[in-house]
Design a protein around this motif. Structure first.
Motif, mmCIF file in Angstrom:
data_model
loop_
_atom_site.group_PDB
_atom_site.id
_atom_site.type_symbol
_atom_site.label_atom_id
_atom_site.label_comp_id
_atom_site.label_asym_id
_atom_site.label_seq_id
_atom_site.Cartn_x
_atom_site.Cartn_y
_atom_site.Cartn_z
ATOM 1 N N UNK A 183 0.944 -1.033 -0.209
ATOM 2 C CA UNK A 183 -0.343 -0.457 0.573
ATOM 3 C C UNK A 183 0.910 1.330 -0.156
ATOM 4 N N UNK A 184 0.518 2.644 -0.503
ATOM 5 C CA UNK A 184 0.870 3.843 -0.676
ATOM 6 C C UNK A 184 -0.563 4.537 0.141
ATOM 7 N N UNK A 203 -4.515 10.309 -0.643
ATOM 8 C CA UNK A 203 -4.467 9.258 -0.606
ATOM 9 C C UNK A 203 -4.094 8.008 -0.863
ATOM 10 N N UNK A 204 -4.513 7.049 -1.450
ATOM 11 C CA UNK A 204 -4.162 5.535 -1.200
ATOM 12 C C UNK A 204 -4.760 4.929 -2.318
ATOM 13 N N UNK A 208 -1.201 -3.764 -7.952
ATOM 14 C CA UNK A 208 -2.068 -4.958 -8.127
ATOM 15 C C UNK A 208 -0.841 -6.079 -9.450
ATOM 16 N N UNK A 209 -0.508 -6.599 -8.728
ATOM 17 C CA UNK A 209 0.864 -6.811 -9.589
ATOM 18 C C UNK A 209 0.419 -7.778 -10.547
ATOM 19 N N UNK A 215 -4.063 0.395 -7.805
ATOM 20 C CA UNK A 215 -5.874 0.609 -7.513
ATOM 21 C C UNK A 215 -6.143 0.827 -6.292
ATOM 22 N N UNK A 216 -7.101 2.482 -6.737
ATOM 23 C CA UNK A 216 -7.691 2.600 -5.504
ATOM 24 C C UNK A 216 -7.596 1.544 -4.042
ATOM 25 N N UNK A 217 -7.298 2.263 -2.925
ATOM 26 C CA UNK A 217 -8.061 1.449 -1.363
ATOM 27 C C UNK A 217 -9.492 1.272 -1.178
ATOM 28 N N UNK A 218 -10.084 0.216 -0.701
ATOM 29 C CA UNK A 218 -10.858 -0.042 -0.842
ATOM 30 C C UNK A 218 -10.941 1.274 0.995
#
Length: 219
Positions: A183-184, A203-204, A208-209, A215-218
């Motif tokens: 995560x970033x 932002x989070x 996805x490898x 991708x946007x964090x849930x």
């Protein structure tokens, strides 16, 4: 039967006093029990996310049952740019086998070496993620990876943020691995914000490898 007092006469129990004493003990002990349980869970979670290191590695290292990774920076190179010297020992077969294969790789380095992670893969051999960070005001990150291909680890570059994701982006990323996912998070800047005072929130994204994208964090 009632208790006996110091004078030797029977002493009657007081039900009301016992009830008050029981309620007092429950209220007093509950925070302690909660703190104990929470501390235990936090400690377990911390230990679970920790990675084993490689003995005698003079740089950053990590290992699991399939691979050992040691990453160093040559002492004569400047901190801001240079190379990463990587030594890998990976099991010849999965699961762990007594014999291992050694690889020596060299990657270009833009910034100072900061972190090293192992991300799980269905093949059993983890993906190696390397984080270097620039020495400028934004502390911009550079992420490189190593992935097992045809019995050898091959380098690859992680995808950058999309044009939409870069709106308001000025660096200062924070990275964390949770449940095997990278995560970033970073602050979002408005046009009038100073470098030390972002006001657009945070932002989070997670990497996805398979989709080779952030991708946007849930929620």
């Amino acid at each position: 039967m009632g208790k006996t007092s110091k004078t030797g006469y029977p002493q009657k129990e007081n039900p009301a006093l016992l009830t008050l004493l029981t309620l007092f003990l429950k209220k007093s002990l509950k925070p302690l029990l909660t703190l104990f349980v929470s501390g235990t869970l936090i400690a377990c979670g911390t230990l679970k996310n920790q990675q084993d290191t490689v003995p005698d590695c003079p740089g950053l290292s990590a290992r699991d049952r399939q691979v050992e990774v040691c990453v160093t920076v040559p002492g004569h190179e400047p901190e801001s740019i240079g190379t990463l010297q990587i030594t890998l020992h990976s099991a010849l077969h999965y699961p762990l086998h007594n014999k291992s294969k050694q690889q020596n790789l060299e990657l270009e380095r833009d910034g100072s070496l900061e972190r090293l992670w192992l991300l799980p893969e269905p093949s059993g051999y983890p993906v190696v993620i390397l984080l270097t960070r620039s020495v400028g005001s934004g502390s911009y990150p550079d992420l490189q990876g190593l992935q097992r291909v045809n019995d050898e680890y091959q380098p690859f570059k992680l995808a950058g943020l999309s044009e939409q994701q870069r709106l308001g982006y000025m660096g200062h990323d924070q990275f964390q691995v949770m449940a095997g996912q990278l995560y970033r998070r970073f602050p979002i800047y408005r046009q009038t914000d100073a470098n030390i005072s972002p006001s657009g929130g945070q932002a989070c994204y997670y990497y996805d490898l398979k989709k080779v994208a952030w991708l946007q964090c849930p929620d």
